[in-house]
Design a protein around this motif. Structure first.
Motif, PDB file in Angstrom:
ATOM      1  N   ALA B 578     -60.570   7.643  -4.010  1.00 19.22           N
ATOM      2  CA  ALA B 578     -60.673   9.101  -4.150  1.00 19.22           C
ATOM      3  C   ALA B 578     -60.699   9.765  -2.774  1.00 19.22           C
ATOM      4  N   PHE B 579     -61.429   9.129  -1.848  1.00 16.65           N
ATOM      5  CA  PHE B 579     -61.512   9.672  -0.492  1.00 16.65           C
ATOM      6  C   PHE B 579     -60.136   9.617   0.168  1.00 16.65           C
ATOM      7  N   LEU B 580     -59.455   8.475   0.001  1.00 22.38           N
ATOM      8  CA  LEU B 580     -58.117   8.325   0.574  1.00 22.38           C
ATOM      9  C   LEU B 580     -57.169   9.383   0.009  1.00 22.38           C
ATOM     10  N   ALA B 581     -57.292   9.646  -1.281  1.00 22.09           N
ATOM     11  CA  ALA B 581     -56.434  10.648  -1.915  1.00 22.09           C
ATOM     12  C   ALA B 581     -56.704  12.032  -1.325  1.00 22.09           C
ATOM     13  N   THR B 582     -57.978  12.308  -1.064  1.00 19.91           N
ATOM     14  CA  THR B 582     -58.334  13.594  -0.452  1.00 19.91           C
ATOM     15  C   THR B 582     -57.742  13.715   0.951  1.00 19.91           C
ATOM     16  N   LEU B 583     -57.878  12.660   1.724  1.00 17.94           N
ATOM     17  CA  LEU B 583     -57.310  12.674   3.083  1.00 17.94           C
ATOM     18  C   LEU B 583     -55.815  12.969   3.001  1.00 17.94           C
ATOM     19  N   SER B 584     -55.136  12.241   2.127  1.00 19.62           N
ATOM     20  CA  SER B 584     -53.690  12.364   2.009  1.00 19.62           C
ATOM     21  C   SER B 584     -53.301  13.757   1.512  1.00 19.62           C
ATOM     22  N   GLU B 585     -54.037  14.254   0.510  1.00 18.63           N
ATOM     23  CA  GLU B 585     -53.733  15.557  -0.073  1.00 18.63           C
ATOM     24  C   GLU B 585     -53.822  16.672   0.970  1.00 18.63           C
ATOM     25  N   LEU B 586     -54.828  16.549   1.867  1.00 12.59           N
ATOM     26  CA  LEU B 586     -55.086  17.624   2.834  1.00 12.59           C
ATOM     27  C   LEU B 586     -54.495  17.357   4.227  1.00 12.59           C
ATOM     28  N   ASN B 587     -53.711  16.256   4.361  1.00 16.91           N
ATOM     29  CA  ASN B 587     -53.148  15.912   5.673  1.00 16.91           C
ATOM     30  C   ASN B 587     -54.233  15.662   6.718  1.00 16.91           C
ATOM     31  N   LEU B 588     -55.342  15.057   6.282  1.00 16.16           N
ATOM     32  CA  LEU B 588     -56.415  14.748   7.221  1.00 16.16           C
ATOM     33  C   LEU B 588     -56.205  13.372   7.834  1.00 16.16           C
ATOM     34  N   LEU B 589     -56.591  13.251   9.092  1.00 11.42           N
ATOM     35  CA  LEU B 589     -56.569  11.954   9.779  1.00 11.42           C
ATOM     36  C   LEU B 589     -57.984  11.401   9.800  1.00 11.42           C
ATOM     37  N   TYR B 590     -58.080  10.077   9.972  1.00 10.23           N
ATOM     38  CA  TYR B 590     -59.379   9.424   9.843  1.00 10.23           C
ATOM     39  C   TYR B 590     -59.504   8.304  10.866  1.00 10.23           C
ATOM     40  N   ASP B 591     -60.701   8.169  11.398  1.00 11.97           N
ATOM     41  CA  ASP B 591     -60.976   7.005  12.245  1.00 11.97           C
ATOM     42  C   ASP B 591     -62.416   6.567  12.012  1.00 11.97           C
ATOM     43  N   ARG B 592     -62.688   5.316  12.315  1.00 16.84           N
ATOM     44  CA  ARG B 592     -64.040   4.779  12.121  1.00 16.84           C
ATOM     45  C   ARG B 592     -64.279   3.748  13.202  1.00 16.84           C
ATOM     46  N   ASP B 593     -65.474   3.741  13.759  1.00 17.47           N
ATOM     47  CA  ASP B 593     -65.849   2.654  14.654  1.00 17.47           C
ATOM     48  C   ASP B 593     -67.320   2.320  14.411  1.00 17.47           C
ATOM     49  N   ALA B 594     -67.884   1.497  15.264  1.00 23.49           N
ATOM     50  CA  ALA B 594     -69.252   1.029  15.039  1.00 23.49           C
ATOM     51  C   ALA B 594     -70.255   2.187  15.063  1.00 23.49           C
ATOM     52  N   ASP B 595     -69.881   3.314  15.703  1.00 21.84           N
ATOM     53  CA  ASP B 595     -70.823   4.428  15.860  1.00 21.84           C
ATOM     54  C   ASP B 595     -70.772   5.442  14.721  1.00 21.84           C
ATOM     55  N   GLY B 596     -69.643   5.537  14.053  1.00 25.64           N
ATOM     56  CA  GLY B 596     -69.552   6.549  13.012  1.00 25.64           C
ATOM     57  C   GLY B 596     -68.117   6.779  12.576  1.00 25.64           C
TER      58      GLY B 596
END
Lengths: 646, 646
Positions: B578-596
């Motif tokens: 669901a989160f991935l679908a939201t990112l894709s729907e809104l053209n959002l980019l995403y990153d994650r590392d050990a800090d957040g």
């Protein structure tokens, strides 16, 4: 040889890269993951576009940091791998590159690694995918191609094989001979890259300074020879990370890349011929050839010398005066073209009066003496050199020509043992032929310096190496008031041809505040700005002092050398005072090394061209490099005075 | 501190270099031998010109390959040295730099070396010359400054001393503490250079990559602290071989150089204060200060945050629409200037309508919250930052401003604890203030990316370090379709300010075929070409998904992210569908590392400016670097489509 190239070598979008690869004639490509991730084309679209372009999709790459990890990370890695296998199925690709782990590796245990690679191979097999495992030169535990191959043999799974990358092997100076013993069925892929020998960390070296084969210093023909002997017949694919190629014109870089593989194929065949195995040596000349040895580029000997140099001039008056003062004689006009011939012994200079309206006086063409112009031209054409046709009429010599990367025209001429040229008869005799023939002063073209645009420097080295059989010498850097000038000498073994490729400082190439006029800011290198003071023609004579005195008598304007230079010369060389006085009086420069002595002088500049006269004493093989900063400083001063009075 | 600089640091002729050094305020210069040899000025002329310019001639350099040689070569070297001593007498100079032998050294014997240096010192004494002996990092036998100094002590001649060069010492990681024990009378000269930490051969590193103090990674303040404690009071002189400085505008580089010494003096004083000797610690606050500790640059704390960002726009319509769609509210026009204020919480954007006729929309200025604008401006001015006066009327806040090396205007504003700005009241209220105040959506400026011309990148790092107390972070490189983009983040320790300096690929800076329009090919960086897609303003919000939905509701045109990106994201991060679908729907980019985690999106581009909205979750401290290639590729595609339809 099946040719390939990784999309990461090139600039532009995935679509632009694929089109350029097809135009350049590649058989297939490697898809660099980032190129796929960033494109709006669907995997299916990429697949059908490749099919339309006649490109096979040979390798999906890279899959990183898989092996040598704890079980929970392995599970995540397998999940990640399976997503890529599904993607590859949509792309219609069957081989993926898996690099040895550099980042997340925490367990150094070959049995565990083999077990993990085995699980990966098993998973891949279910998707019809083959895994090509590669030892990165900076891999944490696996950084030696023999180690990677031992793991492949240990796993012994039909879906796991080795990828051999010449950079990761030769940058570490690993012996390449053991490759011959590899089972060819276990070698899934071969990547080739050349590189200059740099003393720096191997990761930075790899990511920024790789070049195409023939543009660096690796022994790639030997590497490929071993690969061929192993029985490998798959793609030979370029993977070249290079900061300059990444921003250069994509179609041009693709052609440069293709040229490097054509050349590498020939060099590898020559290596195989020159280094037979004991069994091959025993079998004698009738031995069975490897397929790569059947590749047939026309063979040429290195050129014997310069046939002529041509200068394009809008206003020819200044050039005529300068050549006359140097001792050249006017040999008439061509019977059908607007060109003049000037000679001094066997040094021939053509003044081309058909310059484009806005063009400054500049070196336009260089002719080389070759055994067979037709064969040499055929070779150049197979190496994708762009042909330059010259109009000629019945009875006139037809010059085979092509354009060098800096846009200078290169002509292949019929050399003659006595140094004459048949085409000279096409020029009508005229008044003022005093300097010609055996009676006048003798000279030959000693070297020609050509300015190179920074984004095509490596391309130029490969071009002259492959098409003209010149050999790059160690390069030099010379200080000038506008920055360091990089100077790459290309020669034949007997020094009959000496070509110097000069790379001007960037800001001068851009036409910055330190330089005159405005530079052309495109790829065409059409502007003369960056050529200024980087291009000249040097003539060798037997007696430079006499030549200089005679030239002075004819009113030649010498480049004036500062008095401080002669004081320093004396401090360094302890010269005879009379000789030093002569040098100073005539504005001659001097150098000496263990091999001999070098005397030379420069003329003032016409447009962007100037001339040099040199005398080589003993076996002096250089170009007076210690004097180059003096020349640059004086020319810079002169240019500034012109600007102030303009 | 007596300031000096070697002429080899700068471009141009000796005369141009000397004039630039005088203008920049240097006390003296080192004459690099090649600069003298190549000039047409006589030694006497150079001497009188230096006197007229108020420059002392502190060091003649370098004299190479003197020591550790057989007797017959020594005789030649002494003869060569005497010629230089006579020359120095004509120049009125009394100190010469002699480097440890790298080329002709053949005897490794300290007693012999001492004897040879003794003969040199004796000869020098007869000419009134002092010899400063320096261990080159790659000297054949002498490459350690303590070794060189032991030789100086062994000889014990009044005309022989040590030259300490920070590069040769710190590049080899020699401990600098022993310097404190040196007899200051035996330290004849101190040269300083900084450098990035590179893993390459030390000779190439030294000759090409040195930078001015504050532009590299050496611990120069500690080095200078030890030198000061030794009691050295002579010149502190820059000797920086750098390929870029050698071709940049000479006057500008001289100012950059002078700034680095002013900054180094302050940093050294701070080091001395923070690292007292046991005796100094025992003496307490009333201890006697070293002269260098008395240097008084106004001290400033790092800025607390961004006060505003200003965009210059010829046609403001597109900008107004974009800001409104993002959720910014219009806060009125300034009562005397042609500027508008747009706010979203504490994020303030000024639209300046007074753009030059041909100028494209671009970031024009950035305001920073500082404790005291007057003190901060005084500091910047002492660091030779060019002031930018702003007209203001009675009752209006006077902004202290100066021009950054990339020509962006930097303003120092009165920060307030609650994040408001007093000058806002100068803007009249107006319709459409929906987004302002506590009621509307909250945002702050998270970071600002500014494009840097390649020839002023190091200068910019020092400028922001010294004038604004920002700290450079490790730099990153991002792949784009036109080449690698180098990205240097500068921050305050609490990350209240994040400034990103971007260096576009060279060909794009030149305006090559891969880029739109034509680049400005001068030093002024006036053109917008090289700024395109390298400059933007990023705003941080608490709920990016809600912000994006609201913006979409207002018709915002997002930068469209390819579907392949989301597939790769899923393969890498195993996201909730669901989160991935939201990112894709809104053209959002995403990153994650050990800090957040990091969520962000980009707008379309207006002129050369675009905006980014970010949400930082946890302690995520980055900028979504893995996503940058996607942004570059999509923007490149978009630009290409514009060109095709143009």
């Amino acid at each position: 040889m099946r040719t390939g190239i990784a999309t990461v070598c090139l600039s532009g979008t995935l679509k632009e890269k694929m089109q350029a690869c097809a135009i350049a004639g590649f058989d297939g490509i490697e898809i660099f993951e980032q190129d796929l991730v960033t494109t709006s084309l669907s995997p299916e679209h990429v697949r059908s576009m490749a099919a339309d372009l006649g490109l096979t999709l040979d390798l999906y790459q890279p899959f990183r940091d898989f092996d040598s990890v704890p079980e929970e990370l392995l599970a995540a890695n397998l999940r990640r791998a399976e997503a890529k296998f599904r993607l590859m199925s949509r792309l219609g690709m069957d081989t993926i590159l898996v690099c040895s782990n550099v980042a997340t590796a925490s367990i150094d245990d070959d049995e565990l690694r083999a077990a993990q690679l085995s699980r990966l191979a098993e998973l891949a097999g279910g998707h019809g995918v083959k895994v090509a495992y590669e030892a990165l030169a900076w891999g944490k535990y696996v950084n030696d191609y023999e180690h990677a191959h031992r793991l492949v043999e240990l796993v012994d799974h039909p879906n796991l094989g080795t990828c051999l990358d010449s950079f990761h092997i030769l940058s570490r100076d690993w012996d390449t001979a053991p490759i011959e013993g590899f089972n060819p069925e276990k070698v899934f892929f071969v990547q080739v890259a050349d590189a200059p020998k740099l003393s720096m960390d191997v990761l930075s070296w790899s990511r920024h300074y790789r070049v195409f084969p023939g543009e660096g210093q690796f022994q790639l023909a030997k590497f490929m020879g071993h690969v061929v002997r192993a029985g490998y017949t798959g793609p030979v694919s370029l993977e070249v990370f290079n900061d300059v190629f990444r921003q250069s014109d994509v179609e041009r870089t693709a052609v440069d890349a293709m040229r490097s593989l054509i050349w590498l194929e020939e060099q590898s065949a020559r290596w195989l011929e020159a280094n037979p195995t004991p069994a091959e040596a025993a079998a004698g000349p009738g031995r069975r050839r490897h397929p790569m040895e059947l590749a047939t580029l026309p063979r040429v000997a290195e050129p014997a010398g310069f046939n002529f140099a041509e200068v394009r001039a809008a206003d020819t008056g200044a050039l005529e005066t300068l050549l006359g003062q140097l001792g050249f004689g006017f040999n008439g006009r061509h019977r059908t073209k607007n060109v003049q011939l000037w000679t001094m012994g066997h040094a021939r200079v053509i003044i081309n009066e058909e310059a484009p309206a806005a063009a400054e006086t500049a070196i336009a063409a260089v002719g080389f003496d070759v055994d067979s112009p037709v064969i040499a031209a055929a070779r150049a054409q197979q190496l994708k050199a762009p042909a330059v046709p010259r109009k000629s009429q019945a009875d006139e010599e037809v010059f085979q020509g092509f354009a060098a990367p800096d846009s200078t025209e290169i002509f292949l001429c019929q050399g003659s043992p006595d140094g004459t040229a048949a085409w000279v008869k096409e020029f009508g005799t005229a008044a003022g032929t005093a300097g010609t023939g055996a009676a006048g002063p003798q000279a030959v073209i000693d070297h020609v310096n050509l300015a190179q645009p920074w984004q095509h420097f490596d391309e130029a080295v490969l071009f002259y190496t492959s098409a003209l059989a010149l050999e790059p010498q160690p390069y030099a850097e010379v200080a000038s008031p506008t920055g360091l000038v990089r100077s790459q000498v290309m020669t034949t073994r007997d020094r009959g041809v000496r070509l110097v490729l000069n790379l001007a400082p960037l800001l001068q190439q851009e036409g910055g505040p330190e330089s005159a006029g405005t530079g052309s800011s495109g790829d065409a290198f059409a502007g003369t700005q960056r050529r200024t003071y980087q291009e000249h023609i040097a003539f060798a004579v037997d007696d430079l002092v006499a030549t200089a005195r005679a030239a002075r008598g004819r009113g030649l304007e010498f480049l004036r050398i500062p008095a401080n230079y002669y004081e320093d010369l004396d401090a360094r060389f302890d010269l005879d005072p009379a000789f030093l006085a002569t040098l100073s009086e005539l504005n001659l420069l001097y150098d000496r090394d263990a091999d001999g002595e070098f005397l030379h002088f420069y003329t003032a500049t016409v447009g962007s061209v100037f001339f040099e006269m040199v005398e080589r004493r003993g076996s002096y093989d250089g170009y007076g490099a210690p004097n180059a900063p003096v020349r640059h400083a004086v020319q810079y001063d002169h240019l500034h005075q012109l600007k102030l009075t303009a």
